[in-house]
Design an enzyme around this catalytic site. Structure first.
Site, PDB file in Angstrom:
ATOM      1  N   LYS A 144       0.730  -1.304   0.378  1.00 44.98           N
ATOM      2  CA  LYS A 144       0.015  -0.265   0.349  1.00 44.98           C
ATOM      3  C   LYS A 144       1.042   0.673  -0.105  1.00 44.98           C
ATOM      4  O   LYS A 144       1.350   1.341   1.253  1.00 44.98           O
ATOM      5  CB  LYS A 144      -0.783   0.086   0.789  1.00 44.98           C
TER       6      LYS A 144
ATOM      7  N   GLY B 210       6.882   5.188   7.825  1.00 44.97           N
ATOM      8  CA  GLY B 210       6.574   6.310   8.097  1.00 44.97           C
ATOM      9  C   GLY B 210       6.268   6.756   9.403  1.00 44.97           C
ATOM     10  O   GLY B 210       7.895   6.492   9.935  1.00 44.97           O
ATOM     11  N   SER B 211       5.491   7.002   9.850  1.00 44.70           N
ATOM     12  CA  SER B 211       5.810   8.532  11.311  1.00 44.70           C
ATOM     13  C   SER B 211       5.776   7.020  12.492  1.00 44.70           C
ATOM     14  O   SER B 211       4.983   6.136  12.426  1.00 44.70           O
ATOM     15  CB  SER B 211       4.437   8.857  11.560  1.00 44.70           C
ATOM     16  N   THR B 212       6.044   7.588  13.631  1.00 43.56           N
ATOM     17  CA  THR B 212       6.164   7.212  14.518  1.00 43.56           C
ATOM     18  C   THR B 212       4.663   6.990  15.640  1.00 43.56           C
ATOM     19  O   THR B 212       4.623   5.553  15.311  1.00 43.56           O
ATOM     20  CB  THR B 212       7.370   7.922  15.601  1.00 43.56           C
TER      21      THR B 212
ATOM     22  N   VAL C 107       2.246   6.789  13.449  1.00 42.33           N
ATOM     23  CA  VAL C 107       1.693   5.478  13.114  1.00 42.33           C
ATOM     24  C   VAL C 107       1.645   4.484  13.326  1.00 42.33           C
ATOM     25  O   VAL C 107       1.256   3.191  13.063  1.00 42.33           O
ATOM     26  CB  VAL C 107       0.831   5.703  10.895  1.00 42.33           C
ATOM     27  N   GLY C 108       3.294   3.689  13.655  1.00 41.55           N
ATOM     28  CA  GLY C 108       3.729   2.921  13.836  1.00 41.55           C
ATOM     29  C   GLY C 108       3.590   2.074  15.010  1.00 41.55           C
ATOM     30  O   GLY C 108       2.552   1.154  15.430  1.00 41.55           O
TER      31      GLY C 108
ATOM     32  N   GLU D  92      10.222   1.141  10.662  1.00 38.53           N
ATOM     33  CA  GLU D  92      11.158   2.339  10.208  1.00 38.53           C
ATOM     34  C   GLU D  92      10.481   3.795  10.513  1.00 38.53           C
ATOM     35  O   GLU D  92       9.495   4.058   9.644  1.00 38.53           O
ATOM     36  CB  GLU D  92      11.263   2.213   8.320  1.00 38.53           C
TER      37      GLU D  92
ATOM     38  N   CYS E 241      13.429  10.770   6.568  1.00 33.54           N
ATOM     39  CA  CYS E 241      13.662  10.698   7.932  1.00 33.54           C
ATOM     40  C   CYS E 241      15.185  10.551   8.280  1.00 33.54           C
ATOM     41  O   CYS E 241      15.042  10.608   9.610  1.00 33.54           O
ATOM     42  CB  CYS E 241      13.263   9.383   7.450  1.00 33.54           C
TER      43      CYS E 241
ATOM     44  N   GLU F 239      10.207  15.621  14.775  1.00 33.85           N
ATOM     45  CA  GLU F 239      10.759  15.616  13.288  1.00 33.85           C
ATOM     46  C   GLU F 239       9.468  16.892  12.453  1.00 33.85           C
ATOM     47  O   GLU F 239       8.921  16.317  12.425  1.00 33.85           O
ATOM     48  CB  GLU F 239      10.073  14.517  12.989  1.00 33.85           C
TER      49      GLU F 239
HETATM   50  P1  NAP Z   1       2.144   8.372   8.193  1.00 33.37           P
HETATM   51  O1  NAP Z   1       0.881   8.670   8.155  1.00 33.37           O
HETATM   52  O2  NAP Z   1       2.705   7.237   9.744  1.00 33.37           O
HETATM   53  O3  NAP Z   1       2.004   7.311   6.571  1.00 33.37           O
HETATM   54  C1  NAP Z   1       3.147   6.397   6.005  1.00 33.37           C
HETATM   55  C2  NAP Z   1       2.127   4.876   5.673  1.00 33.37           C
HETATM   56  O4  NAP Z   1       0.988   4.689   6.509  1.00 33.37           O
HETATM   57  C3  NAP Z   1       1.216   6.180   4.554  1.00 33.37           C
HETATM   58  O5  NAP Z   1       0.686   4.570   2.935  1.00 33.37           O
HETATM   59  C4  NAP Z   1      -0.075   5.965   4.819  1.00 33.37           C
HETATM   60  O6  NAP Z   1      -1.536   5.533   4.389  1.00 33.37           O
HETATM   61  C5  NAP Z   1       0.025   4.635   6.113  1.00 33.37           C
HETATM   62  N1  NAP Z   1      -0.927   5.218   6.925  1.00 33.37           N
HETATM   63  C6  NAP Z   1      -1.610   5.695   7.844  1.00 33.37           C
HETATM   64  N2  NAP Z   1      -2.170   5.718   8.846  1.00 33.37           N
HETATM   65  C7  NAP Z   1      -2.814   3.783   9.198  1.00 33.37           C
HETATM   66  C8  NAP Z   1      -3.540   3.331   9.971  1.00 33.37           C
HETATM   67  N3  NAP Z   1      -3.411   3.431  10.088  1.00 33.37           N
HETATM   68  N4  NAP Z   1      -3.096   2.112   9.219  1.00 33.37           N
HETATM   69  C9  NAP Z   1      -1.592   1.524   8.633  1.00 33.37           C
HETATM   70  N5  NAP Z   1      -1.454   1.705   7.233  1.00 33.37           N
HETATM   71  C10 NAP Z   1      -1.946   4.253   7.861  1.00 33.37           C
HETATM   72  O7  NAP Z   1       2.967   9.920   7.627  1.00 33.37           O
HETATM   73  P2  NAP Z   1       2.925  10.810   7.060  1.00 33.37           P
HETATM   74  O8  NAP Z   1       1.933  11.372   7.360  1.00 33.37           O
HETATM   75  O9  NAP Z   1       2.232  10.241   5.308  1.00 33.37           O
HETATM   76  O10 NAP Z   1       3.225  11.812   7.243  1.00 33.37           O
HETATM   77  C11 NAP Z   1       3.955  12.471   8.498  1.00 33.37           C
HETATM   78  C12 NAP Z   1       5.065  12.235   9.346  1.00 33.37           C
HETATM   79  O11 NAP Z   1       5.398  11.127   8.775  1.00 33.37           O
HETATM   80  C13 NAP Z   1       5.729  12.457   7.952  1.00 33.37           C
HETATM   81  O12 NAP Z   1       5.653  14.435   8.799  1.00 33.37           O
HETATM   82  C14 NAP Z   1       7.404  12.915   9.131  1.00 33.37           C
HETATM   83  O13 NAP Z   1       7.305  13.234  10.371  1.00 33.37           O
HETATM   84  C15 NAP Z   1       7.406  10.850   8.890  1.00 33.37           C
HETATM   85  N6  NAP Z   1       7.418   9.942   8.177  1.00 33.37           N
HETATM   86  C16 NAP Z   1       9.019   9.159   8.156  1.00 33.37           C
HETATM   87  C17 NAP Z   1       9.348   8.485   7.088  1.00 33.37           C
HETATM   88  C18 NAP Z   1      10.341   7.720   7.507  1.00 33.37           C
HETATM   89  O14 NAP Z   1      10.553   7.369   6.685  1.00 33.37           O
HETATM   90  N7  NAP Z   1      10.786   7.520   8.331  1.00 33.37           N
HETATM   91  C19 NAP Z   1       8.499   8.654   5.645  1.00 33.37           C
HETATM   92  C20 NAP Z   1       7.453   9.583   5.385  1.00 33.37           C
HETATM   93  C21 NAP Z   1       7.518  10.310   6.732  1.00 33.37           C
HETATM   94  P3  NAP Z   1      -2.158   7.195   3.478  1.00 33.37           P
HETATM   95  O15 NAP Z   1      -1.077   7.665   2.766  1.00 33.37           O
HETATM   96  O16 NAP Z   1      -2.232   7.067   2.452  1.00 33.37           O
HETATM   97  O17 NAP Z   1      -2.892   7.947   4.950  1.00 33.37           O
END
Ligand code: NAP
Ligand code: MG
Length: 483
Positions: A180, A233-235, A237-238, A255, A289, A386
């Protein structure tokens, strides 16, 4: 937009077929440098995830499960070749969708993705078990087996490259996948699906379901037929994935975010360190990240360093990411731009000194000027959270112990860097820093063979290299009676 039109838009890739979402919903993906829609993408939901998981399970128990490791390796190699031959189009898709510069997309993201498939192609035939000298009169051996169906959820900052980092090792180890991509950047993952089909990957081995996190993503995490979730992704959501995954005891690799310290000692090569510090925070408009978002400069060097860094930053061309001369594109979305600017306001209010930037660029597109704050304290919000944008916090330090303590004073531990000509000091600091990656006199290097991942709240598990491969395997112990 010729490249965007060549994608199979509006559809999911399930069981080797392009299919509409069951609820027939779609959403728009936007070009962040023009604010114009690029195309419509299918909005997959729980029932689409169900279909994708069923297809992946069938492939795992069928053609893919029976395929020799050597043939799996050949398929991965063929995907790498196709990525290379389609690299110009993939880079263009990536730039349109994410706002990253065409220079970065074509020189880094796409070639590294091809390399990743080739690297893991070689591993397919090298996943070996052991013979074990057990006490009983038995022959004991282990098998390294795939986990089964793996759910992979990726963010928008390196959409194609992170898809490769996840898909290639999972396939090398013999798993099948439901991927996804992020809602902001779904297009290059769809292209990867098309390439996998062209390369002859059996139906159902790689399924791509575009959609939103709280619906499609959550359905994947909840699905009892999914053996593992690999998430970047974000901590926050992790943490949510870990909580939800507990119900079906999902294997997890996470990650997550970072607030990486970049430590410059007074004996560093000034010009190299300035370029490195700029690259550390402004590469991919700070949406990295591992961004070196906390720059620690040793007191005697501070003023000279900041002058040079500010001058260097003012020369970074910002604008149309399709222009090969551009170094700074727009933030990925309006929401991300707004978030970054809110942090800038907070930095000002908490008393950090704005040196340059700090505002949106005029005209269309979600451009934020590269921003440097001086006189930042490690307890300010901009040094703790972050930001994921082109915003640098500069802090001063006086000695090694002090800076090691301050650098580690963060819930994160993804990466760190140290700049000095003193080799002993460099290695000492590398050991003191609690981070999954430490760069010495460089920043932001990656290699398919080098493990990557976090300490502390930056997550757990590793991607890439042998470590990354092993995260997609499990060990079976076999006992054979010889008495
Ligand atoms: P995010 O919300 O954590 O999104 C990452 C992925 O998780 C996306 O595919 C997202 O889908 C999905 N997701 C969101 N909520 C979910 C849930 N409840 N269950 C399963 N999957 C879910 O990150 P973001 O909002 O796009 O970015 C926000 C912050 O994340 C950034 O500002 C940064 O701090 C951090 N980030 C970290 C990294 C890294 O490499 N460590 C990379 C990107 C972002 P949708 O996008 O379709 O909602
Ligand atoms: Mg987009």
């Amino acid at each position: 937009m010729p490249a965007a039109q060549k994608i199979s838009s509006g559809r999911l890739y399930i069981g080797g077929q392009w299919t509409d979402a069951a609820a027939a919903g779609t959403f728009t993906t936007v070009n962040p440098s023009t604010e114009e829609p690029i195309t419509q993408v299918a909005e997959g939901r729980a029932e689409d995830i169900d279909r994708a998981v069923a297809a992946a399970r069938q492939a795992f128990e069928g053609a893919w499960g029976r395929m020799s490791a050597a043939d799996r390796g050949r398929m991965l190699w063929a995907i790498g070749d196709r990525i290379e031959s389609q690299s110009a189009e993939i880079a263009e898709i990536e730039t349109l969708d994410s706002g990253k510069t065409i220079t970065e997309a074509s020189r880094v993201d796409v070639p590294m993705a091809a390399d990743c498939f080739r690297y893991f192609a070689g591993w397919a035939t090298k996943i070996e078990g052991e013979t074990v000298p057990v006490r009983a009169p038995c022959f004991g051996y282990t098998l390294r087996e795939p986990l089964g169906v793996v759910g992979q959820i990726i963010p928008w900052n390196f959409p194609f490259l992170l898809a490769a980092w996840k898909v290639a090792p999972a396939l090398a180890a013999g798993n099948t996948i439901v991927l996804k991509p992020a809602e902001q950047t779904p297009l290059s993952a769809l292209r990867l699906a098309r390439i996998a089909g062209e390369a002859g990957l059996p139906a159902g081995v790689l399924n791509v379901v575009t959609g939103f996190g709280p619906t499609a993503g959550a359905a994947l995490v909840d699905h009892p037929g999914v053996d593992k979730i690999a998430f970047t992704g974000s901590t926050s959501v992790g943490r949510e994935i870990m909580r939800r995954g507990a119900a079906s005891l999902k294997r997890l690799t996470l990650e997550l975010g970072g607030k990486s310290p970049n430590v410059v000692f007074a004996d560093a090569d000034l010009d190299l360190a300035v370029r490195g510090a700029s690259n550390a925070i402004f590469y991919n408009k700070g949406e990295v990240c591992t961004a070196g978002s906390r720059l620690f400069v040793e007191e005697p060097l501070h003023d000279a360093f900041l002058d040079k860094l500010t001058a260097f930053t003012s020369r970074l061309p910002q604008g149309d990411p399709l222009d090969p001369k551009t170094r700074l594109g727009p933030q990925v979305s309006e929401a991300q731009m707004t978030r970054v600017l809110a942090y800038v306001d907070k930095g000002r209010r908490e008393g950090a000194r704005l040196i340059t930037g700090g505002e949106r660029a005029p005209g269309k597109g979600y451009f934020v000027r590269p921003t440097i704050f001086d006189d930042v304290r490690n307890d300010m919000t901009i040094a703790r959270e972050e930001i994921f944008g082109p915003v640098l916090s500069v802090l001063r330090f006086r000695d090694l112990e002090e800076v090691a303590r301050a650098a580690n004073d963060t819930p994160y531990g993804l990466a760190a860097a140290v700049w000095t000509k003193d080799i002993k000091k460099a290695h000492r600091v590398a050991r003191l820093l609690r981070a999954g990656t430490v760069w010495i006199n460089t920043y932001g290097l990656y290699d398919s063979a080098m493990p990557f991942g976090g300490y502390k709240m930056s997550g757990f598990g590793r991607e890439l290299g042998r470590h990354g491969l092993m995260e997609y395997t499990q060990t079976k112990s076999v006992w054979v009676d010889l008495s």
